[in-house]
Design a protein around this motif. Structure first.
Motif, short mmCIF file in Angstrom:
data_model
loop_
_atom_site.label_atom_id
_atom_site.label_comp_id
_atom_site.label_asym_id
_atom_site.label_seq_id
_atom_site.Cartn_x
_atom_site.Cartn_y
_atom_site.Cartn_z
N VAL A 39 5.61 -7.20 1.62
CA VAL A 39 5.01 -6.06 0.91
C VAL A 39 5.98 -5.42 -0.08
CG1 VAL A 39 3.93 -3.80 1.19
CG2 VAL A 39 3.44 -5.62 2.84
N CYS A 40 7.25 -5.19 0.36
CA CYS A 40 8.16 -4.40 -0.49
C CYS A 40 9.44 -5.14 -0.90
CB CYS A 40 8.53 -3.10 0.21
SG CYS A 40 9.57 -3.34 1.66
N HIS A 43 6.72 -1.38 7.09
CA HIS A 43 5.43 -2.02 6.83
C HIS A 43 4.83 -2.63 8.09
CE1 HIS A 43 6.51 -1.60 2.47
NE2 HIS A 43 5.30 -1.10 2.56
N CYS A 54 10.53 -8.74 3.48
CA CYS A 54 9.23 -8.10 3.65
C CYS A 54 8.30 -8.53 2.52
CB CYS A 54 9.37 -6.58 3.69
SG CYS A 54 7.77 -5.72 3.78
N CYS A 80 9.18 -5.61 6.87
CA CYS A 80 10.23 -4.68 7.28
C CYS A 80 9.65 -3.76 8.37
CB CYS A 80 10.73 -3.87 6.08
SG CYS A 80 9.50 -2.78 5.37
ZN LIG Z 1 8.32 -3.52 3.60
#
Ligand SMILES: [Zn+2]
Length: 138
Positions: free
Chosen positions: A111-112, A131, A109, A128
């Motif tokens: 973002v994370c 997100h 992911c 993921c």
């Molecule tokens: Zn994520």
């Protein structure tokens, strides 16, 4: 990438990212890392591995031969890491490291950093489940 994470990478690999202070005709690193912070670890590992190859080849960090990143970004949902052209940059070893990181980014992911898959919500991104939902609802 957040300014804090960007600075961490610049501080950890000052010579690999020496393009950060160069004009954009020479390097796009002054834009920082053109992806989200979830790929921080991936970029950190790739940077380390590329520097290890350079060190093993006998190069000095302050030398012109030391690998230099000129652009790091997300494209079509995965990581693209561009080095200034040099024999080391186009070596099979470095090409394999870059390919490995690109493949890994397509499962991480953006973002994370949790496991993710390529999704298409307005544009292609690796995310993921959480997100992906967040992006759909935004
Ligand atoms: Zn994520």
């Amino acid at each position: 990438m957040t300014p804090e994470k960007t600075q961490q990478l610049f501080d950890a690999f000052p010579y690999l990212y020496r393009g950060r202070v160069k004009p954009i005709e020479e390097s796009l690193m002054s834009f920082g890392f053109e992806c989200d912070s979830g790929w921080f670890d991936l970029i950190c590992m790739l940077s380390q591995k590329i520097e290890d190859v350079a060190r093993a080849a006998g190069f000095e960090p302050q030398s012109d031969e030391w690998p230099e990143a000129i652009q790091v970004k997300q494209k079509c949902g995965s990581l693209r890491f561009y080095l200034k052209n040099s024999p080391l940059a186009i070596s099979d070893e470095v090409a394999a490291l870059k390919r490995e990181a690109e493949e890994c980014s397509a499962k991480t992911c953006e973002v994370c950093g949790n496991p993710g898959t390529l999704v298409e919500v307005r544009r292609v991104k690796t995310l993921c489940e959480d997100h992906t939902k967040e992006l759909i609802q935004s």
